[in-house]
Design an enzyme around this catalytic site. Structure first.
Site, PDB file in Angstrom:
ATOM      1  N   TYR A   1      -5.176   0.644   7.424  1.00 23.42           N
ATOM      2  CA  TYR A   1      -3.835   1.131   7.739  1.00 23.42           C
ATOM      3  C   TYR A   1      -3.875   2.607   8.094  1.00 23.42           C
ATOM      4  O   TYR A   1      -4.828   3.314   7.768  1.00 23.42           O
ATOM      5  CB  TYR A   1      -2.901   0.945   6.547  1.00 23.42           C
ATOM      6  CG  TYR A   1      -3.310   1.821   5.404  1.00 23.42           C
ATOM      7  CD1 TYR A   1      -2.797   3.113   5.273  1.00 23.42           C
ATOM      8  CD2 TYR A   1      -4.251   1.391   4.486  1.00 23.42           C
ATOM      9  CE1 TYR A   1      -3.218   3.936   4.251  1.00 23.42           C
ATOM     10  CE2 TYR A   1      -4.668   2.201   3.470  1.00 23.42           C
ATOM     11  CZ  TYR A   1      -4.154   3.479   3.350  1.00 23.42           C
ATOM     12  OH  TYR A   1      -4.579   4.295   2.341  1.00 23.42           O
TER      13      TYR A   1
ATOM     14  N   TYR B   1       8.966   5.262  -1.103  1.00 30.91           N
ATOM     15  CA  TYR B   1       8.910   6.124  -2.288  1.00 30.91           C
ATOM     16  C   TYR B   1      10.256   6.656  -2.721  1.00 30.91           C
ATOM     17  O   TYR B   1      10.350   7.367  -3.717  1.00 30.91           O
ATOM     18  CB  TYR B   1       7.943   7.277  -2.033  1.00 30.91           C
ATOM     19  CG  TYR B   1       6.530   6.807  -1.901  1.00 30.91           C
ATOM     20  CD1 TYR B   1       5.758   6.533  -3.012  1.00 30.91           C
ATOM     21  CD2 TYR B   1       5.972   6.602  -0.655  1.00 30.91           C
ATOM     22  CE1 TYR B   1       4.464   6.074  -2.892  1.00 30.91           C
ATOM     23  CE2 TYR B   1       4.674   6.144  -0.524  1.00 30.91           C
ATOM     24  CZ  TYR B   1       3.933   5.886  -1.642  1.00 30.91           C
ATOM     25  OH  TYR B   1       2.653   5.423  -1.518  1.00 30.91           O
TER      26      TYR B   1
ATOM     27  N   PHE C   1       3.844   2.557   9.245  1.00 27.75           N
ATOM     28  CA  PHE C   1       2.475   2.135   8.952  1.00 27.75           C
ATOM     29  C   PHE C   1       1.982   1.217  10.044  1.00 27.75           C
ATOM     30  O   PHE C   1       2.696   0.325  10.492  1.00 27.75           O
ATOM     31  CB  PHE C   1       2.404   1.354   7.630  1.00 27.75           C
ATOM     32  CG  PHE C   1       2.622   2.186   6.415  1.00 27.75           C
ATOM     33  CD1 PHE C   1       1.580   2.828   5.786  1.00 27.75           C
ATOM     34  CD2 PHE C   1       3.889   2.309   5.892  1.00 27.75           C
ATOM     35  CE1 PHE C   1       1.797   3.587   4.655  1.00 27.75           C
ATOM     36  CE2 PHE C   1       4.119   3.054   4.771  1.00 27.75           C
ATOM     37  CZ  PHE C   1       3.074   3.703   4.138  1.00 27.75           C
TER      38      PHE C   1
END
Length: 152
Positions: A66, A129, A146
């Site tokens: 990733y 987050y 991502f």
């Protein structure tokens, strides 16, 4: 989902590691954003290469390459490609940010990834987050991008 940055805890690293900042294989040479599908979860996703292997099931040990970037300015904050080692983790059990689990396992309106597949996802703060941010590299309430490659 990366345990990359030394200043992040393993869990924060794993979550952050799932972040965006993909190699050229995921984007055009001009760095154009993919044409996203939008899920009711708030995740935006686009398959850049459909895999031909099996889709993982909840609790399976998987491996992903990733690159994670901040959606606001494209700053790369982590990449397994830089370490030349995919991130291995148990999917769907909270080892990474919620947005990663949903992006890989699928949701009502997101198909599960297949081994060999590549997907670019934009994850809203509440599935990333959130208000806390992570490790000084991901600011509070950040939307993350991502590029994910399901290796195993």
């Amino acid at each position: 989902p990366v345990a990359a940055a030394a200043h992040l805890s393993r869990r924060e690293g794993l979550v952050a590691g799932a972040a965006l900042g993909a190699p050229a294989a995921f984007c055009s040479a001009a760095g154009a954003a993919p044409e996203y599908n939008v899920s009711a979860t708030g995740i935006k996703w686009a398959d850049t290469e459909e895999g031909t292997g099996k889709s993982p099931v909840q609790g399976a040990l998987i491996a992903c390459h990733y690159t994670g970037r901040l959606a606001s300015n494209g700053t790369k904050f982590d990449s397994s490609y830089d370490r030349r080692q995919p991130l291995s983790f148990q999917v769907g059990v909270g080892r990474v940010i919620k947005g990663w689990d949903l992006s890989i396992l699928g949701a009502e309106d997101i198909p599960a990834m297949k081994v060999g597949g590549k997907r670019t996802v934009e994850i809203p703060p509440e599935l990333g987050y959130g208000a806390r941010g992570a490790g000084g590299v991901i600011p509070p309430n950040a939307t993350l991008v991502f590029d994910i490659e399901l290796v195993k």
